[in-house]
Design an enzyme around this catalytic site. Structure first.
Site, PDB file in Angstrom:
ATOM      1  CG  HIS A 102      36.000  50.029  37.203  1.00 14.83           C
ATOM      2  ND1 HIS A 102      36.113  50.739  36.181  1.00 14.83           N
ATOM      3  CD2 HIS A 102      37.149  49.531  37.570  1.00 14.83           C
ATOM      4  CE1 HIS A 102      37.420  49.907  35.604  1.00 14.83           C
ATOM      5  NE2 HIS A 102      37.641  49.539  36.911  1.00 14.83           N
ATOM      6  CG  ASP A 104      40.471  48.383  39.470  1.00 10.17           C
ATOM      7  OD1 ASP A 104      40.211  48.133  38.884  1.00 10.17           O
ATOM      8  OD2 ASP A 104      42.161  48.921  38.930  1.00 10.17           O
ATOM      9  CG  HIS A 255      40.158  53.419  36.850  1.00 16.99           C
ATOM     10  ND1 HIS A 255      39.934  52.877  37.489  1.00 16.99           N
ATOM     11  CD2 HIS A 255      40.226  52.229  35.653  1.00 16.99           C
ATOM     12  CE1 HIS A 255      40.409  51.547  38.334  1.00 16.99           C
ATOM     13  NE2 HIS A 255      40.377  51.242  36.420  1.00 16.99           N
ATOM     14  NE  ARG A 272      43.040  44.710  37.417  1.00 13.70           N
ATOM     15  CZ  ARG A 272      42.652  44.812  37.903  1.00 13.70           C
ATOM     16  NH1 ARG A 272      41.104  45.521  37.276  1.00 13.70           N
ATOM     17  NH2 ARG A 272      41.689  44.684  38.906  1.00 13.70           N
TER      18      ARG A 272
END
Ligand code: SIN
Length: 281
Positions: A102, A104, A255, A272
């Site tokens: 995917h 993000d 990623h 994150r």
């Protein structure tokens, strides 16, 4: 600042800079250039507090607050916690966040520009993050394919479908979270506004169908792209070390995490932050 390649294909490692200290505009411009040119940057030997990670990330643009709010940091909602640790029955973060291909927040109208991951705890083995250079994957397409894909738009969906190969999120969304994630449409080939370069924007975990094509033809094209993009010549598997802060450009890469494959007793925890991007063009 010492800069060295992370791999033969893309990405750089940077040592000798403290991201927790104030960066003057010149230093920031240099980092921004390295980020857009190399797509993946690993800052070595960092020890960033939550506050310092937020301050550094904000230099790149406004920060997103993830819709899976149960995993956000209780005091700093801009921090999305990725962790397979459970303390007193309470998950310390999302345990299998992003263990599928995917980019993000591709399920939002304005997908992420940058993701910044701060390693708090890294297992001795496993837990790599797998990256693909989607610009190189685009450049390697034949002229016929490039022409065929130009102008096509695809639907992106947070829960594309439950697949047996695990290529989708397995998190259950509540009704409010489902309402916050309607289907969105993005160009299949997008241009990075910072470089003017084109990339494929199709990911097995979130890209559901091509707008305006019969289902069979849409599946044929997407299956081709899903297979084409993950070829080894476009891919780099990043091995984490404690103290790493890794940042990538979601507009020109995709990623996958591998946390789902960690054996019991192996722990991985990262913070994150996600920088909002522009609507893909
Ligand atoms: C993500 O998809 O943002 C997380 C990647 C990882 O945990 O390796």
């Amino acid at each position: 600042m010492q800069i060295s390649p992370l791999s033969e294909r893309f990405g750089v490692a940077i040592d000798g800079i403290d991201l927790g200290s104030a960066l003057d505009p010149e230093a920031f411009d240099r980092l921004h250039r390295l980020f857009v040119d190399h797509k993946l940057v690993c800052f070595k030997n960092q020890s960033l507090s939550a506050e310092a990670q937020i301050a550094f990330s904000r230099r790149f643009g406004p920060l997103e607050v993830h819709i899976l709010s149960q995993y956000n940091h209780p005091e700093h909602p801009e921090i999305f916690r990725l962790s397979n640790r459970v303390v007193d029955g309470k998950p310390m973060g999302i345990s299998d966040g992003g263990s599928y291909w995917h980019s993000d927040l591709a399920f939002q109208e304005q997908p992420a520009k940058a993701t910044i991951l701060n390693a708090l705890e890294i297992p001795p083995e496993g837990g790599d993050t797998l990256f693909v250079n989607m610009e190189a994957a685009y450049e390697a397409l034949s002229d016929e394919w490039k022409q065929r894909l130009q102008g096509l738009q695809a639907v992106h969906r947070y829960r594309r479908k439950q697949t047996t190969d695990g290529q989708s999120t397995q998190v259950e969304l509540n009704d409010a979270q489902k309402n916050q994630t309607p289907d969105v449409v993005h160009p299949l080939i997008r241009t990075n506004p910072d470089t003017g370069r084109q990339s494929i924007f199709a990911h097995k975990g979130m890209t559901a169908e091509i707008v305006g094509l019969p289902r069979e033809e849409s599946d044929r094209i997407l299956d081709f792209l899903f297979e084409h993009t993950v070829q080894p010549q476009f891919r780099y598997d990043f091995r984490w070390s404690p103290g790493d802060v890794v940042m990538w450009d979601n507009r020109s890469t995709m990623h996958s995490a591998t946390t789902r494959d960690l054996p019991p007793g192996q722990y991985r925890s990262l913070y994150r932050t996600t920088v909002r991007g522009e609507r893909p063009i």
